[in-house]
Design an enzyme around this catalytic site. Structure first.
Site, PDB file in Angstrom:
ATOM      1  N   TYR A   1      43.217  13.937  -1.298  1.00 59.61           N
ATOM      2  CA  TYR A   1      43.224  12.869  -0.292  1.00 59.61           C
ATOM      3  C   TYR A   1      42.938  11.481  -0.874  1.00 59.61           C
ATOM      4  CZ  TYR A   1      43.934  16.634   2.921  1.00 59.61           C
ATOM      5  OH  TYR A   1      44.489  17.713   3.556  1.00 59.61           O
TER       6      TYR A   1
ATOM      7  N   GLU B   1      39.083  16.202  15.998  1.00 53.61           N
ATOM      8  CA  GLU B   1      38.850  16.334  14.550  1.00 53.61           C
ATOM      9  C   GLU B   1      37.394  16.763  14.291  1.00 53.61           C
ATOM     10  OE1 GLU B   1      40.528  16.345  11.777  1.00 53.61           O
ATOM     11  OE2 GLU B   1      42.369  15.221  12.042  1.00 53.61           O
TER      12      GLU B   1
ATOM     13  N   ASP C   1      43.641  25.240   8.774  1.00 51.65           N
ATOM     14  CA  ASP C   1      44.399  24.037   8.438  1.00 51.65           C
ATOM     15  C   ASP C   1      45.866  24.367   8.159  1.00 51.65           C
ATOM     16  OD1 ASP C   1      43.938  21.241   8.426  1.00 51.65           O
ATOM     17  OD2 ASP C   1      44.248  21.202   6.259  1.00 51.65           O
TER      18      ASP C   1
ATOM     19  N   TYR D   1      41.495  11.318   6.932  1.00 50.21           N
ATOM     20  CA  TYR D   1      41.284  12.062   5.684  1.00 50.21           C
ATOM     21  C   TYR D   1      41.300  11.126   4.468  1.00 50.21           C
ATOM     22  CZ  TYR D   1      41.010  16.859   7.440  1.00 50.21           C
ATOM     23  OH  TYR D   1      40.590  18.030   8.044  1.00 50.21           O
TER      24      TYR D   1
ATOM     25  N   CYS E   1      44.136  11.828  12.017  1.00 51.72           N
ATOM     26  CA  CYS E   1      44.386  12.785  10.952  1.00 51.72           C
ATOM     27  C   CYS E   1      44.820  12.080   9.673  1.00 51.72           C
ATOM     28  CB  CYS E   1      45.447  13.755  11.445  1.00 51.72           C
ATOM     29  SG  CYS E   1      46.373  14.492  10.146  1.00 51.72           S
TER      30      CYS E   1
HETATM   31  C1  LIG Z   1      42.581  18.972  10.729  1.00 41.82           C
HETATM   32  C2  LIG Z   1      43.272  18.085   9.741  1.00 41.82           C
HETATM   33  N1  LIG Z   1      43.257  16.764   9.933  1.00 41.82           N
HETATM   34  C3  LIG Z   1      43.870  15.962   9.045  1.00 41.82           C
HETATM   35  C4  LIG Z   1      44.534  16.465   7.945  1.00 41.82           C
HETATM   36  C5  LIG Z   1      45.192  15.538   6.950  1.00 41.82           C
HETATM   37  O1  LIG Z   1      46.510  15.852   6.734  1.00 41.82           O
HETATM   38  C6  LIG Z   1      44.537  17.860   7.785  1.00 41.82           C
HETATM   39  N2  LIG Z   1      45.170  18.444   6.747  1.00 41.82           N
HETATM   40  N3  LIG Z   1      43.894  18.644   8.692  1.00 41.82           N
END
Ligand SMILES: Cc1ncc(CO)c(N)n1
Length: 222
Positions: free
Chosen positions: A168, A210, A45, A140, A136
């Site tokens: 989140y 995702e 990430d 989240y 994304c």
């Molecule tokens: C893969 C991924 N998708 C969404 C987010 C949300 O910012 C993140 N940090 N990482």
């Protein structure tokens, strides 16, 4: 009826649900996720966020108006000044040093997802790019809210992943998510059915990537 963001989710509901309710998410929510899976996910990430910052820079380049430029700047600064710093200190708590982060190879799932978003933005316009980014941003936020509605979810010190959920569900992230939905609702209101169909395919593909990102975490794939 004009199109709105909700219609993108409803165009391919199975993919959206498989992303939001993925086993990685469920295990993170009840605290049973293997720490190795979470660490692998955190490392990838970090690499994802760096490419994501580039996507906001591309959004600036693709901006036809000052308002769009300022919005792209805010997105870029949010990643560079806030999220990446938080991510680096969070990784440290999980035993991942900054030095390790700087020497990581990108997993194929990370490469595929981030370069898909950048390529979509390069080929298309600002709306194509935002649609590619939206699973994304919106996903989240929705995941945090979904986890909070589930009785299986464990919150507080009993769950080692509680801080992830807290990030989140925060007003800051939820506000950014609402702003993104609002921006997309305004733009989608004007598109033709043919254009909507194109955009829905971008949304579906980013959502599938995702899902692969969660799979990559669970399976420790590289
Ligand atoms: C893969 C991924 N998708 C969404 C987010 C949300 O910012 C993140 N940090 N990482």
């Amino acid at each position: 009826m004009p199109y709105q963001f909700e219609d993108l989710k409803n165009a391919f509901p199975t993919e959206w649900r498989d992303y939001i309710e993925h086993s990685f998410v469920q295990q993170l929510g009840n605290g049973s996720l293997a720490p190795e899976a979470f660490q692998h996910y955190l490392k990838q990430d970090y690499l994802f966020l760096i490419q994501f910052a580039r996507a906001y820079a591309l959004a600036a380049y693709k901006s036809p108006t000052l308002a769009d430029l300022l919005q792209a700047k805010d997105g870029l600064l949010a990643i560079l000044d806030t999220e990446l710093g938080l991510h680096i200190s969070y990784c440290k708590e999980w035993g991942i040093s900054e030095q390790e982060l700087n020497n990581l190879p990108e997993a194929r799932a990370t490469l595929a997802y981030t370069r898909y978003v950048l390529d979509t933005g390069n080929r298309g316009d600002l709306l194509d790019l935002h649609v590619a980014l939206s699973p994304c941003m919106v996903g989240y936020g929705e995941i945090a809210n979904w986890l909070n509605r589930r009785s299986e979810t464990l919150r507080g010190e009993g769950n080692p992943y509680d801080a992830w959920i807290a990030m989140y569900e925060s007003d800051e992230f939820q506000g950014a998510m609402q702003a993104e939905i609002h921006w997309l609702d305004e733009r989608l209101a004007d598109v033709t059915p043919t254009r909507f169909e194109q955009l829905s395919h971008i949304f579906r593909d980013a959502t599938r990537l995702e899902i692969d990102f969660w799979d990559m975490g669970l399976n420790l794939s590289d």
